[in-house]
Design a protein around this motif. Structure first.
Motif, short mmCIF file in Angstrom:
data_model
loop_
_atom_site.label_atom_id
_atom_site.label_comp_id
_atom_site.label_asym_id
_atom_site.label_seq_id
_atom_site.Cartn_x
_atom_site.Cartn_y
_atom_site.Cartn_z
N GLY A 220 8.09 26.79 26.82
CA GLY A 220 8.58 25.44 26.61
C GLY A 220 8.67 25.06 25.14
N LEU A 221 7.68 25.44 24.37
CA LEU A 221 7.73 25.11 22.95
C LEU A 221 8.88 25.83 22.25
CD1 LEU A 221 3.93 25.05 22.06
CD2 LEU A 221 5.47 23.11 22.41
N ASP A 222 9.14 27.09 22.64
CA ASP A 222 10.30 27.79 22.08
C ASP A 222 11.61 27.12 22.51
OD1 ASP A 222 8.71 29.61 20.77
OD2 ASP A 222 9.12 31.28 22.13
N PHE A 223 11.66 26.72 23.78
CA PHE A 223 12.85 26.01 24.28
C PHE A 223 13.10 24.75 23.47
CE2 PHE A 223 13.92 22.50 27.37
CZ PHE A 223 15.29 22.71 27.37
N GLU A 224 12.05 23.97 23.27
CA GLU A 224 12.21 22.73 22.52
C GLU A 224 12.60 23.00 21.07
OE1 GLU A 224 9.34 19.04 21.20
OE2 GLU A 224 9.31 19.68 23.30
N GLY A 225 12.00 24.03 20.48
CA GLY A 225 12.31 24.35 19.09
C GLY A 225 13.73 24.83 18.89
N ASP A 226 14.28 25.52 19.89
CA ASP A 226 15.62 26.08 19.78
C ASP A 226 16.70 25.16 20.33
OD1 ASP A 226 14.54 28.32 18.63
OD2 ASP A 226 14.59 29.54 20.45
N ALA A 227 16.29 24.12 21.06
CA ALA A 227 17.28 23.22 21.69
C ALA A 227 18.06 22.48 20.61
CB ALA A 227 16.58 22.23 22.61
N GLY A 228 19.31 22.25 20.91
CA GLY A 228 20.13 21.50 19.98
C GLY A 228 19.68 20.06 19.89
N ALA A 229 20.15 19.36 18.88
CA ALA A 229 19.76 17.96 18.66
C ALA A 229 20.02 17.13 19.91
CB ALA A 229 20.53 17.40 17.47
N GLY A 230 19.00 16.44 20.35
CA GLY A 230 19.14 15.55 21.50
C GLY A 230 18.97 16.21 22.84
N ASN A 231 18.85 17.54 22.89
CA ASN A 231 18.74 18.21 24.20
C ASN A 231 17.35 18.06 24.81
OD1 ASN A 231 21.38 18.97 24.15
ND2 ASN A 231 21.00 21.07 23.49
N VAL A 232 16.33 17.87 23.98
CA VAL A 232 15.00 17.49 24.46
C VAL A 232 14.65 16.18 23.79
CG1 VAL A 232 12.55 18.08 24.59
CG2 VAL A 232 14.27 19.89 24.79
N ARG A 233 14.58 15.13 24.59
CA ARG A 233 14.29 13.81 24.05
C ARG A 233 12.81 13.51 24.22
NH1 ARG A 233 19.15 9.65 25.20
NH2 ARG A 233 17.89 8.60 23.63
N ARG A 234 12.19 12.98 23.19
CA ARG A 234 10.76 12.69 23.21
C ARG A 234 10.54 11.20 22.96
NH1 ARG A 234 7.27 17.06 19.96
NH2 ARG A 234 5.69 15.75 20.95
#
Length: 269
Positions: A220-234
């Motif tokens: 999950g942390l790799d997914f969030e780090g590699d996700a494009g801008a806005g693809n994981v919203r926090r």
């Protein structure tokens, strides 16, 4: 600070929960903090954010009725053979109308028990859903397919559902399991649980993908780090640090990540 339904719904909308969409939620109510109205108010806030045409989905898992689950191994560790046999004999068979799911938390159990909720039929890894697409999502969950193509996760993928980690981490992200089925020649193993048959109680054994969530936090942390801008919203929902993302993005990323990071996993050929 005590939160309320209206404010939580506003927080969810600001985070990006879609009106009319499909949302799968993993939640820690402790992280959310005190809420006027308790878990029912949180469920109402989620449905309010989704709107009248939206659908809320939660896990309703029951590892307690299996003797091949980690929870069973923890329960019987150190017991004599006779004591282990007594534990197995006391385990009730799965009934999707009445079997509780204590391991998934108060929010999921509250949603499952909300009038109108539907639950899928898998005796260990059922899901519950409320809303317009509930029947489509939970129907047809094959009893020998935890999280694969004949499970609600595949239907959520088809519907481009969002995933909300409400005060929880990626280690709870069930969506990643669908990717385990989409790795070529995924390893398989036997599972066993107690079910109802012809009004009686019976142990049932079946084969399925060998599931492993031990690396989901790192994934999950790799997914969030590699996700494009806005693809994981926090953002905050109540007092809970939360994440919102598209299930298809998470599954597709995990489908590429798993063969590179798991020993023995193989990529596409």
């Amino acid at each position: 600070m005590t939160h309320n339904e209206r404010r939580l719904a506003s927080d969810l909308a600001k985070l990006g929960v879609e009106q009319g969409g499909v949302l799968m939620v993993h939640a820690s109510l402790r992280a959310v903090g005190p809420v006027d109205g308790g878990p029912r108010a949180v469920v109402r806030a989620l449905r309010r954010a989704l709107g009248p045409e939206g659908t809320l989905v939660v896990p309703a898992f029951t590892p307690e009725n299996s003797d091949t689950s980690p929870s069973f191994r923890d329960r019987v560790r150190g017991l004599a053979d006779e004591e282990r046999a007594a534990v197995k004999a006391s385990m009730p068979p799965f009934d999707r109308a009445t079997t509780r799911a204590p391991s998934v938390g108060a929010l999921a159990e509250t949603a499952r028990l909300t009038p109108g909720a539907l639950r899928s039929a898998h005796p260990q890894t059922s899901f519950a859903a409320l809303g317009l697409r509930a029947g489509r999502i939970v129907g047809g969950h094959s009893a020998d397919c935890h999280y694969g193509e004949q499970s609600p996760l595949a239907r959520l993928y088809d519907l481009r559902a969002q995933v909300l980690l409400l005060g929880t981490g990626y280690d709870t992200c069930t969506a990643f399991h669908l990717a385990e089925y989409r790795v070529p020649r995924a390893p398989r193993r036997l599972y066993r649980c107690v079910v109802s048959r012809l009004g009686g109680r019976e142990w049932w054994e079946y084969e399925d993908v060998d599931l492993d969530d031990g690396d989901f936090g790192a994934l999950g942390l790799d997914f969030e780090g590699d996700a494009g801008a806005g693809n994981v919203r926090r953002g905050l929902v109540g007092s809970a640090q939360s994440r919102l993302f598209r299930l298809t993005d998470a599954v597709d990323y995990a489908r590429r990540w798993l063969p590179e990071h798991r020993r023995g996993a193989r990529g596409p050929e």
